[in-house]
Design a protein around this motif. Sequence first.
Motif, PDB file in Angstrom:
ATOM      1  N   GLN A   1      -5.952  -5.306 -10.948  1.00 20.87           N
ATOM      2  CA  GLN A   1      -6.557  -6.435 -11.125  1.00 20.87           C
ATOM      3  C   GLN A   1      -5.803  -7.567 -11.453  1.00 20.87           C
ATOM      4  N   ILE A   2      -6.072  -8.730 -10.883  1.00 20.64           N
ATOM      5  CA  ILE A   2      -5.595 -10.011 -11.394  1.00 20.64           C
ATOM      6  C   ILE A   2      -6.181 -10.583 -12.603  1.00 20.64           C
ATOM      7  N   ILE A   3      -5.381 -10.474 -13.627  1.00 19.68           N
ATOM      8  CA  ILE A   3      -5.880 -11.100 -15.049  1.00 19.68           C
ATOM      9  C   ILE A   3      -4.981 -12.188 -15.308  1.00 19.68           C
ATOM     10  N   ASP A   4      -5.512 -13.309 -15.712  1.00 17.53           N
ATOM     11  CA  ASP A   4      -4.876 -14.648 -16.029  1.00 17.53           C
ATOM     12  C   ASP A   4      -3.891 -15.082 -14.883  1.00 17.53           C
ATOM     13  N   GLY A   5      -4.255 -14.617 -13.672  1.00 16.21           N
ATOM     14  CA  GLY A   5      -3.231 -15.170 -12.640  1.00 16.21           C
ATOM     15  C   GLY A   5      -2.233 -14.208 -12.353  1.00 16.21           C
ATOM     16  N   GLN A   6      -2.278 -12.955 -13.141  1.00 16.86           N
ATOM     17  CA  GLN A   6      -1.164 -12.097 -13.063  1.00 16.86           C
ATOM     18  C   GLN A   6      -1.572 -10.588 -12.616  1.00 16.86           C
ATOM     19  N   LYS A   7      -0.845  -9.970 -11.605  1.00 10.72           N
ATOM     20  CA  LYS A   7      -1.364  -8.838 -11.232  1.00 10.72           C
ATOM     21  C   LYS A   7      -1.100  -7.670 -12.337  1.00 10.72           C
ATOM     22  N   CYS A   8      -2.103  -6.904 -12.741  1.00  5.13           N
ATOM     23  CA  CYS A   8      -2.003  -5.894 -13.677  1.00  5.13           C
ATOM     24  C   CYS A   8      -2.339  -4.689 -13.286  1.00  5.13           C
ATOM     25  N   ILE A   9      -2.008  -3.576 -13.806  1.00  2.00           N
ATOM     26  CA  ILE A   9      -2.572  -2.286 -13.543  1.00  2.00           C
ATOM     27  C   ILE A   9      -3.331  -1.789 -14.749  1.00  2.00           C
ATOM     28  N   VAL A  10      -4.555  -1.335 -14.378  1.00  2.00           N
ATOM     29  CA  VAL A  10      -5.535  -1.002 -15.573  1.00  2.00           C
ATOM     30  C   VAL A  10      -5.927   0.319 -15.454  1.00  2.00           C
ATOM     31  N   ILE A  11      -5.670   1.076 -16.596  1.00  2.00           N
ATOM     32  CA  ILE A  11      -5.864   2.457 -16.690  1.00  2.00           C
ATOM     33  C   ILE A  11      -7.053   2.610 -17.724  1.00  2.00           C
ATOM     34  N   PRO A  12      -8.088   3.225 -17.459  1.00  2.00           N
ATOM     35  CA  PRO A  12      -8.982   3.319 -19.064  1.00  2.00           C
ATOM     36  C   PRO A  12      -8.438   4.569 -19.587  1.00  2.00           C
ATOM     37  N   ILE A  13      -8.479   4.380 -20.948  1.00  2.00           N
ATOM     38  CA  ILE A  13      -8.142   5.253 -21.841  1.00  2.00           C
ATOM     39  C   ILE A  13      -9.271   5.545 -22.601  1.00  2.00           C
ATOM     40  N   ASP A  14      -9.670   6.945 -22.832  1.00  2.11           N
ATOM     41  CA  ASP A  14     -10.704   7.345 -23.705  1.00  2.11           C
ATOM     42  C   ASP A  14     -10.449   7.507 -25.063  1.00  2.11           C
ATOM     43  N   GLU A  15     -10.891   7.488 -26.036  1.00  2.00           N
ATOM     44  CA  GLU A  15     -10.759   7.650 -27.246  1.00  2.00           C
ATOM     45  C   GLU A  15     -10.156   9.017 -27.430  1.00  2.00           C
ATOM     46  N   ASP A  16     -10.371  10.029 -26.938  1.00  2.00           N
ATOM     47  CA  ASP A  16      -9.773  11.435 -27.198  1.00  2.00           C
ATOM     48  C   ASP A  16      -8.305  11.398 -26.366  1.00  2.00           C
ATOM     49  N   GLU A  17      -7.993  10.414 -25.512  1.00  2.00           N
ATOM     50  CA  GLU A  17      -6.796  10.627 -24.801  1.00  2.00           C
ATOM     51  C   GLU A  17      -5.571   9.870 -25.765  1.00  2.00           C
ATOM     52  N   GLN A  18      -4.352  10.584 -25.472  1.00  2.00           N
ATOM     53  CA  GLN A  18      -3.122  10.120 -26.048  1.00  2.00           C
ATOM     54  C   GLN A  18      -2.242   9.351 -25.028  1.00  2.00           C
ATOM     55  N   THR A  19      -1.625   8.488 -25.815  1.00  2.00           N
ATOM     56  CA  THR A  19      -0.507   7.679 -24.632  1.00  2.00           C
ATOM     57  C   THR A  19       0.556   7.735 -25.225  1.00  2.00           C
ATOM     58  N   THR A  20       1.734   7.451 -24.428  1.00  2.00           N
ATOM     59  CA  THR A  20       3.006   7.013 -24.760  1.00  2.00           C
ATOM     60  C   THR A  20       3.725   6.366 -23.868  1.00  2.00           C
ATOM     61  N   VAL A  21       4.164   5.213 -24.358  1.00  2.00           N
ATOM     62  CA  VAL A  21       4.934   4.051 -23.487  1.00  2.00           C
ATOM     63  C   VAL A  21       6.425   4.116 -23.974  1.00  2.00           C
ATOM     64  N   ASN A  22       7.378   4.718 -23.110  1.00  2.00           N
ATOM     65  CA  ASN A  22       8.708   4.444 -23.436  1.00  2.00           C
ATOM     66  C   ASN A  22       9.020   5.269 -24.871  1.00  2.00           C
ATOM     67  N   GLY A  23       8.313   6.189 -24.994  1.00  2.00           N
ATOM     68  CA  GLY A  23       8.607   7.086 -26.132  1.00  2.00           C
ATOM     69  C   GLY A  23       7.607   6.770 -27.336  1.00  2.00           C
ATOM     70  N   ILE A  24       6.975   5.430 -27.289  1.00  2.00           N
ATOM     71  CA  ILE A  24       6.200   5.300 -28.526  1.00  2.00           C
ATOM     72  C   ILE A  24       4.863   5.677 -28.318  1.00  2.00           C
ATOM     73  N   ASN A  25       4.409   6.749 -29.333  1.00  2.00           N
ATOM     74  CA  ASN A  25       2.973   7.155 -29.012  1.00  2.00           C
ATOM     75  C   ASN A  25       1.840   6.135 -29.472  1.00  2.00           C
ATOM     76  N   ASN A  26       0.822   6.255 -28.893  1.00  2.00           N
ATOM     77  CA  ASN A  26      -0.286   5.408 -29.049  1.00  2.00           C
ATOM     78  C   ASN A  26      -0.171   4.035 -29.350  1.00  2.00           C
ATOM     79  N   LEU A  27       0.695   3.461 -28.338  1.00  2.00           N
ATOM     80  CA  LEU A  27       1.005   2.036 -28.194  1.00  2.00           C
ATOM     81  C   LEU A  27      -0.407   1.198 -27.989  1.00  2.00           C
ATOM     82  N   ILE A  28      -0.997   1.879 -27.070  1.00  2.00           N
ATOM     83  CA  ILE A  28      -2.019   1.143 -26.710  1.00  2.00           C
ATOM     84  C   ILE A  28      -3.443   1.190 -27.429  1.00  2.00           C
TER      85      ILE A  28
END
Length: 179
Positions: free
Chosen positions: A152-179
């Motif tokens: 999606q384009i958000i504020d004029g910038q192309k973005c990747i949107v990945i819906p995250i459910d409450e029971d799902e975990q995320t890791t960004v560059n080794g940092i857990n649940n950053l989002i």
Amino acid sequence: MEVQENLNNMLDEYNSIYDDTDSEPISLTKSDMQNLLIESGIPEEITAKIEKSYVETFGDDLPLVENLIDAKVLKANEQIKKEKQLEKQVEILQTRLEQVKKEVAVDNENPAATEDHDNLESTTDNMILDEEPEYDVILQVKPEKIPQIKSQIIDGQKCIVIPIDEDEQTTVNGINNLI
């Protein structure tokens, strides 16, 4: 199986020596039979019985080696050898895995070793990343999540949107649940 394998080897050796097609096929003489049985590890009392039966059965009309070879037995023996070799490889790999697990456990107890291990992992990770083309963003998601990814384009910038459910975990560059 050992006898069949030795017969096959005898035939292969004969064929390599007498490569021309005009040569006579090899017959199995009494002395060839004795040597074959000895090479195959057959006990002496059984060898004597086989020799006696061999002479009574064939006499002067000796059988051709190629007629005594059972291709099915040779193929089954080859398969058994491959399976045993694979089993040995699995054992070796399991032993090595246990050694690595022990090394990691020791590293976790020794902070200096852990630092070296982390440096090695970082170097390895960089080597792996260096092999791939350089990207600014690399995503790893479970296959079932891929259809949910949108651009999606958000504020004029192309973005990747990945819906995250409450029971799902995320890791960004080794940092857990950053989002």
